[in-house]
Design a protein around this motif. Structure first.
Motif, PDB file in Angstrom:
ATOM      1  N   CYS A 178       7.674 -10.489  30.786  1.00 52.61           N
ATOM      2  CA  CYS A 178       6.791 -10.147  31.911  1.00 52.61           C
ATOM      3  C   CYS A 178       5.851 -11.314  32.206  1.00 52.61           C
ATOM      4  O   CYS A 178       5.483 -12.064  31.299  1.00 52.61           O
ATOM      5  N   GLY A 179       5.417 -11.402  33.432  1.00 55.39           N
ATOM      6  CA  GLY A 179       4.353 -12.337  33.821  1.00 55.39           C
ATOM      7  C   GLY A 179       4.682 -13.781  33.487  1.00 55.39           C
ATOM      8  O   GLY A 179       5.776 -14.280  33.751  1.00 55.39           O
ATOM      9  N   ALA A 232       5.233 -15.137  30.640  1.00 60.49           N
ATOM     10  CA  ALA A 232       6.353 -15.265  29.702  1.00 60.49           C
ATOM     11  C   ALA A 232       7.691 -15.213  30.456  1.00 60.49           C
ATOM     12  O   ALA A 232       8.663 -15.885  30.078  1.00 60.49           O
ATOM     13  N   VAL A 248      10.513 -12.758  25.193  1.00 60.33           N
ATOM     14  CA  VAL A 248       9.392 -13.686  25.063  1.00 60.33           C
ATOM     15  C   VAL A 248       8.105 -12.928  25.362  1.00 60.33           C
ATOM     16  O   VAL A 248       7.995 -12.258  26.396  1.00 60.33           O
ATOM     17  N   GLN A 303       3.714 -13.275  24.415  1.00 57.10           N
ATOM     18  CA  GLN A 303       2.580 -13.822  23.663  1.00 57.10           C
ATOM     19  C   GLN A 303       2.080 -12.777  22.668  1.00 57.10           C
ATOM     20  O   GLN A 303       2.007 -13.030  21.482  1.00 57.10           O
ATOM     21  N   THR A 334       3.745  -6.018  24.588  1.00 52.21           N
ATOM     22  CA  THR A 334       3.906  -5.591  25.982  1.00 52.21           C
ATOM     23  C   THR A 334       4.910  -4.429  26.051  1.00 52.21           C
ATOM     24  O   THR A 334       6.047  -4.550  25.589  1.00 52.21           O
ATOM     25  N   ALA A 370      -5.840 -15.277  31.209  1.00 49.08           N
ATOM     26  CA  ALA A 370      -4.821 -16.123  31.842  1.00 49.08           C
ATOM     27  C   ALA A 370      -4.178 -16.988  30.765  1.00 49.08           C
ATOM     28  O   ALA A 370      -4.826 -17.800  30.120  1.00 49.08           O
ATOM     29  N   GLN A 404       5.466 -21.568  24.396  1.00 49.56           N
ATOM     30  CA  GLN A 404       6.731 -20.847  24.637  1.00 49.56           C
ATOM     31  C   GLN A 404       7.776 -21.821  25.169  1.00 49.56           C
ATOM     32  O   GLN A 404       8.925 -21.843  24.714  1.00 49.56           O
ATOM     33  N   LEU A 437       0.658 -17.830  40.082  1.00 46.87           N
ATOM     34  CA  LEU A 437       0.141 -16.680  39.320  1.00 46.87           C
ATOM     35  C   LEU A 437      -1.222 -17.009  38.715  1.00 46.87           C
ATOM     36  O   LEU A 437      -2.166 -16.209  38.794  1.00 46.87           O
ATOM     37  N   LYS A 438      -1.313 -18.217  38.104  1.00 41.56           N
ATOM     38  CA  LYS A 438      -2.574 -18.616  37.477  1.00 41.56           C
ATOM     39  C   LYS A 438      -3.699 -18.597  38.504  1.00 41.56           C
ATOM     40  O   LYS A 438      -4.777 -18.088  38.262  1.00 41.56           O
ATOM     41  N   GLU A 472      -4.639 -14.997  39.547  1.00 40.19           N
ATOM     42  CA  GLU A 472      -5.279 -14.244  38.461  1.00 40.19           C
ATOM     43  C   GLU A 472      -6.766 -14.547  38.325  1.00 40.19           C
ATOM     44  O   GLU A 472      -7.564 -13.641  38.133  1.00 40.19           O
TER      45      GLU A 472
HETATM   46  O1  M6R Z   1       1.808 -10.719  25.883  1.00 37.09           O
HETATM   47  P1  M6R Z   1       2.887 -11.016  26.900  1.00 37.09           P
HETATM   48  O2  M6R Z   1       3.309 -12.455  26.875  1.00 37.09           O
HETATM   49  O3  M6R Z   1       4.074 -10.104  26.754  1.00 37.09           O
HETATM   50  O4  M6R Z   1       2.230 -10.740  28.297  1.00 37.09           O
HETATM   51  C1  M6R Z   1       2.984 -10.836  29.479  1.00 37.09           C
HETATM   52  C2  M6R Z   1       2.086 -10.843  30.689  1.00 37.09           C
HETATM   53  O5  M6R Z   1       1.315  -9.682  30.748  1.00 37.09           O
HETATM   54  C3  M6R Z   1       1.164 -12.061  30.700  1.00 37.09           C
HETATM   55  O6  M6R Z   1       1.863 -13.264  30.633  1.00 37.09           O
HETATM   56  C4  M6R Z   1       0.296 -12.067  31.988  1.00 37.09           C
HETATM   57  O7  M6R Z   1       1.094 -12.296  33.110  1.00 37.09           O
HETATM   58  C5  M6R Z   1      -0.828 -13.107  31.849  1.00 37.09           C
HETATM   59  N1  M6R Z   1      -2.047 -12.554  32.354  1.00 37.09           N
HETATM   60  C6  M6R Z   1      -0.513 -14.404  32.554  1.00 37.09           C
HETATM   61  O8  M6R Z   1      -1.580 -15.276  32.610  1.00 37.09           O
END
Ligand code: M6R
Length: 364
Positions: free
Chosen positions: A55-56, A58, A101, A103, A107, A154, A162, A239-240, A243
């Motif tokens: 998502c996002g 990642a 993937v 962070q 998620t 962000a 990653q 996106l950055k 956000e």
């Molecule tokens: O923890 P995750 O990498 O799974 O999160 C995925 C997204 O929610 C995350 O990357 C989101 O888009 C961030 N706010 C991006 O800056």
């Protein structure tokens, strides 16, 4: 502890050379001649498809990695957003590696997509920042990105870590599948070792980025363009910016400009063009000319060779060090992050805790 920075985001942007250096050392063999993965059971010759889900930010790391796995390892790759993947019930062949993937590793949609692939895929692999997370625990192989705790909502250093780990995984796949020459592999590994230093030079562009950001802060919409490996990065840059600065931004593959978004071009819409002087440069520059011919304002992010050829009519130009095109997304992520950061500062928004957003999205 913000380590002397005003915001966690600034600290995390600045940490990238060191954490990426850490990740590179972790995944490189002691002699520096090949990629070393923890556990040697990941066999890319036994599979014919890689399915990547996230998502996002990642997800944009996965989109970037698709180019690497396909070009370097000749491995067909499918990339999907977790919330779409999980309900589409896509067929998964047994000769597929499913790669997740995240962070946070928590998620909800990504975890549900992972569970859907259990018993179906050959192996479940994850690329995570939190080794004790649910996604890591439920994977056959969890690869840490070693970014350290990321506090800014962000994502910055987690994204580039990653990318680094995914590139090294793609190099491993290429090595196993015999699709890269030993010389080219050695060459790319040498470029990777030099990357932390190159990233420091990109961070030196902070003042130029801040200048560009002050102008960007006046806009209500921004368009990001990129081709090839720079296309997913354009998506990440947009996106950055939305956000943390709340400016509406969207990204297109440069070649799509004519197919619609060119109708938006006027002098109120800044267009950020990400274009190292690579084999696609001429094509991106011709898209940039189309913008300039319609009175559009171009913020060009390129290297010295690109600037020498194309910077004469731009609104602003940010010049990055020359780098092997394969590594460019990791380097070009830095000005994309700095641009969003300084634009948010100019607008006075809450950089580390933007409205409506949570660091970890553990509900659908
Ligand atoms: O923890 P995750 O990498 O799974 O999160 C995925 C997204 O929610 C995350 O990357 C989101 O888009 C961030 N706010 C991006 O800056």
């Amino acid at each position: 502890d913000k380590g002397g920075h005003k915001h966690f985001m600034a600290k995390e942007i600045a940490e990238q050379p060191s954490v990426i250096g850490e990740a590179i050392r972790h995944y490189m063999s002691a002699d520096g001649n090949s990629v070393a993965l923890p556990g040697d059971d990941l066999d890319f010759t036994a599979i014919d498809r890689l399915t990547m889900v996230a998502c996002g930010t990642a997800f944009y790391a996965c989109l970037t990695a698709k180019y690497w796995f396909e070009q370097l390892a000749q491995l067909p790759v499918e990339v999907d957003i977790a919330s779409e993947f999980r309900y589409r019930e896509p067929p998964i062949t047994p000769r597929t590696v499913a790669l997740f993937v995240s962070q946070s590793g928590e998620t909800a949609d990504t975890l549900a997509a992972l569970r859907y692939c259990h018993e179906k895929a050959d192996q479940i692999v994850s690329v995570v920042n939190v080794p004790e997370s649910s996604i890591a625990r439920e994977s056959d192989l969890a690869l840490p990105i070693l970014a350290g705790t990321e506090i800014g909502v962000a994502s910055t250093k987690a994204f580039t870590c990653q990318l680094t780990v995914l590139l090294m995984l793609a190099l491993k796949a290429a090595e196993q599948r015999g699709t890269i020459t030993p010389d080219r592999l050695a060459d790319l590994l040498a470029h990777l070792r030099a990357l932390p230093n190159t990233l420091n030079h990109a961070l030196d562009q902070n003042a130029a980025t801040e200048r560009a950001a002050r102008k960007l802060a006046e806009a209500s919409d921004v368009l990001f363009l990129g081709r090839g490996l720079m296309y997913p990065l354009a998506l990440e840059g947009a996106l950055k910016l939305k956000e943390i600065s709340y400016i509406h931004a969207e990204a297109y593959a440069s070649g799509e400009l004519k197919h619609g978004p060119i109708a938006l071009i006027d002098n109120a819409l800044p267009v950020v063009v990400m274009a190292p002087r690579d084999t696609l440069f001429e094509k991106t520059v011709s898209n940039m000319q189309e913008v300039l011919a319609r009175g559009g304002k171009v913020l060009l992010i390129t290297d010295a060779a690109g600037a020498a050829e194309a910077a004469s009519d731009t609104w602003e130009t940010i010049v990055l060090p020359q780098v092997d095109p394969v590594l460019a997304p990791i380097l070009y992520a830095v000005p994309a992050q700095l641009l969003a950061y300084h634009t948010a500062i100019a607008k006075g928004t809450d950089v580390d805790q933007p409205r409506n957003l949570a660091k970890s999205v553990t509900v659908e």
